[in-house]
Write a protein that holds these residues in place. Structure first.
Motif, PDB file in Angstrom:
ATOM      1  N   THR A  12       0.834  -1.200   0.000  1.00 23.82           N
ATOM      2  CA  THR A  12       0.000   0.000   0.000  1.00 23.82           C
ATOM      3  C   THR A  12       0.871   1.254   0.000  1.00 23.82           C
ATOM      4  O   THR A  12       2.079   1.184   0.262  1.00 23.82           O
ATOM      5  CB  THR A  12      -0.917   0.041   1.239  1.00 23.82           C
ATOM      6  OG1 THR A  12      -0.099   0.197   2.403  1.00 23.82           O
ATOM      7  CG2 THR A  12      -1.773  -1.214   1.353  1.00 23.82           C
ATOM      8  N   GLU A  13       0.247   2.391  -0.252  1.00 24.47           N
ATOM      9  CA  GLU A  13       0.970   3.672  -0.262  1.00 24.47           C
ATOM     10  C   GLU A  13       1.677   3.946   1.063  1.00 24.47           C
ATOM     11  O   GLU A  13       2.745   4.544   1.087  1.00 24.47           O
ATOM     12  CB  GLU A  13      -0.010   4.822  -0.535  1.00 24.47           C
ATOM     13  CG  GLU A  13      -0.511   4.874  -1.948  1.00 24.47           C
ATOM     14  CD  GLU A  13      -1.577   5.944  -2.133  1.00 24.47           C
ATOM     15  OE1 GLU A  13      -1.622   6.486  -3.251  1.00 24.47           O
ATOM     16  OE2 GLU A  13      -2.359   6.219  -1.204  1.00 24.47           O
ATOM     17  N   GLY A  14       1.084   3.486   2.150  1.00 21.03           N
ATOM     18  CA  GLY A  14       1.653   3.722   3.480  1.00 21.03           C
ATOM     19  C   GLY A  14       2.699   2.700   3.889  1.00 21.03           C
ATOM     20  O   GLY A  14       3.124   2.672   5.040  1.00 21.03           O
ATOM     21  N   GLY A  15       3.105   1.827   2.955  1.00 20.45           N
ATOM     22  CA  GLY A  15       4.136   0.846   3.261  1.00 20.45           C
ATOM     23  C   GLY A  15       3.641  -0.376   4.021  1.00 20.45           C
ATOM     24  O   GLY A  15       4.437  -1.156   4.543  1.00 20.45           O
ATOM     25  N   LYS A  16       2.340  -0.555   4.092  1.00 21.06           N
ATOM     26  CA  LYS A  16       1.755  -1.704   4.779  1.00 21.06           C
ATOM     27  C   LYS A  16       1.398  -2.791   3.759  1.00 21.06           C
ATOM     28  O   LYS A  16       1.561  -2.613   2.560  1.00 21.06           O
ATOM     29  CB  LYS A  16       0.485  -1.294   5.536  1.00 21.06           C
ATOM     30  CG  LYS A  16       0.675  -0.185   6.524  1.00 21.06           C
ATOM     31  CD  LYS A  16       1.226  -0.697   7.808  1.00 21.06           C
ATOM     32  CE  LYS A  16       1.338   0.467   8.798  1.00 21.06           C
ATOM     33  NZ  LYS A  16       1.788   0.068  10.070  1.00 21.06           N
ATOM     34  N   THR A  17       0.890  -3.913   4.269  1.00 21.96           N
ATOM     35  CA  THR A  17       0.433  -5.008   3.423  1.00 21.96           C
ATOM     36  C   THR A  17      -1.074  -5.149   3.561  1.00 21.96           C
ATOM     37  O   THR A  17      -1.608  -5.121   4.674  1.00 21.96           O
ATOM     38  CB  THR A  17       1.114  -6.331   3.834  1.00 21.96           C
ATOM     39  OG1 THR A  17       2.526  -6.181   3.662  1.00 21.96           O
ATOM     40  CG2 THR A  17       0.638  -7.495   2.979  1.00 21.96           C
TER      41      THR A  17
ATOM     42  N   THR B 294      -7.376   1.319   1.276  1.00 20.45           N
ATOM     43  CA  THR B 294      -7.175   0.797   2.628  1.00 20.45           C
ATOM     44  C   THR B 294      -6.905   1.945   3.591  1.00 20.45           C
ATOM     45  O   THR B 294      -6.725   3.094   3.173  1.00 20.45           O
ATOM     46  CB  THR B 294      -5.986  -0.178   2.650  1.00 20.45           C
ATOM     47  OG1 THR B 294      -4.774   0.568   2.516  1.00 20.45           O
ATOM     48  CG2 THR B 294      -6.087  -1.205   1.532  1.00 20.45           C
ATOM     49  N   THR B 295      -6.840   1.642   4.867  1.00 17.35           N
ATOM     50  CA  THR B 295      -6.498   2.665   5.862  1.00 17.35           C
ATOM     51  C   THR B 295      -5.065   3.150   5.674  1.00 17.35           C
ATOM     52  O   THR B 295      -4.687   4.197   6.186  1.00 17.35           O
ATOM     53  CB  THR B 295      -6.668   2.114   7.297  1.00 17.35           C
ATOM     54  OG1 THR B 295      -5.882   0.936   7.427  1.00 17.35           O
ATOM     55  CG2 THR B 295      -8.119   1.800   7.592  1.00 17.35           C
TER      56      THR B 295
END
Length: 89
Positions: A25-30, A62-63
């Motif tokens: 994701t853009e925030g570096g999460k999965t 996503t969040t």
């Protein structure tokens, strides 16, 4: 499938499979999507094509932001042995 236990009791064994698609994701999460009962003849090229379409379509937010790429693909098999069946009323 039923398996006989010592003493004549039977034990149910269940085999299940899922395919888990993981995205960055853009925030570096999965972000993961789990799909039950995948086709037996599923192949990497097909799954990658679908995942690329999901990313480019921007259908999930996503969040942690939009999906930006593919992280992982796993087919997960689980075997469950049911050791106890409650008596039927």
């Amino acid at each position: 499938m039923k398996i006989q236990r010592k003493g004549g009791e039977s034990m149910a064994t269940t085999n299940t499979k899922v395919v888990r698609l993981s995205f960055a994701t853009e925030g570096g999460k999965t972000f993961s999507i789990t799909i039950p009962t995948p086709r037996e003849d599923l192949n990497q090229a097909e799954v990658l094509a679908v995942m690329n379409t999901i990313v480019s379509s921007n259908v999930f937010l996503t969040t942690s932001g939009a999906l930006t790429g593919i992280r992982d693909i796993k087919v997960i098999g689980t075997v469950t042995d049911d050791l106890f069946d409650p008596p039927q009323a």
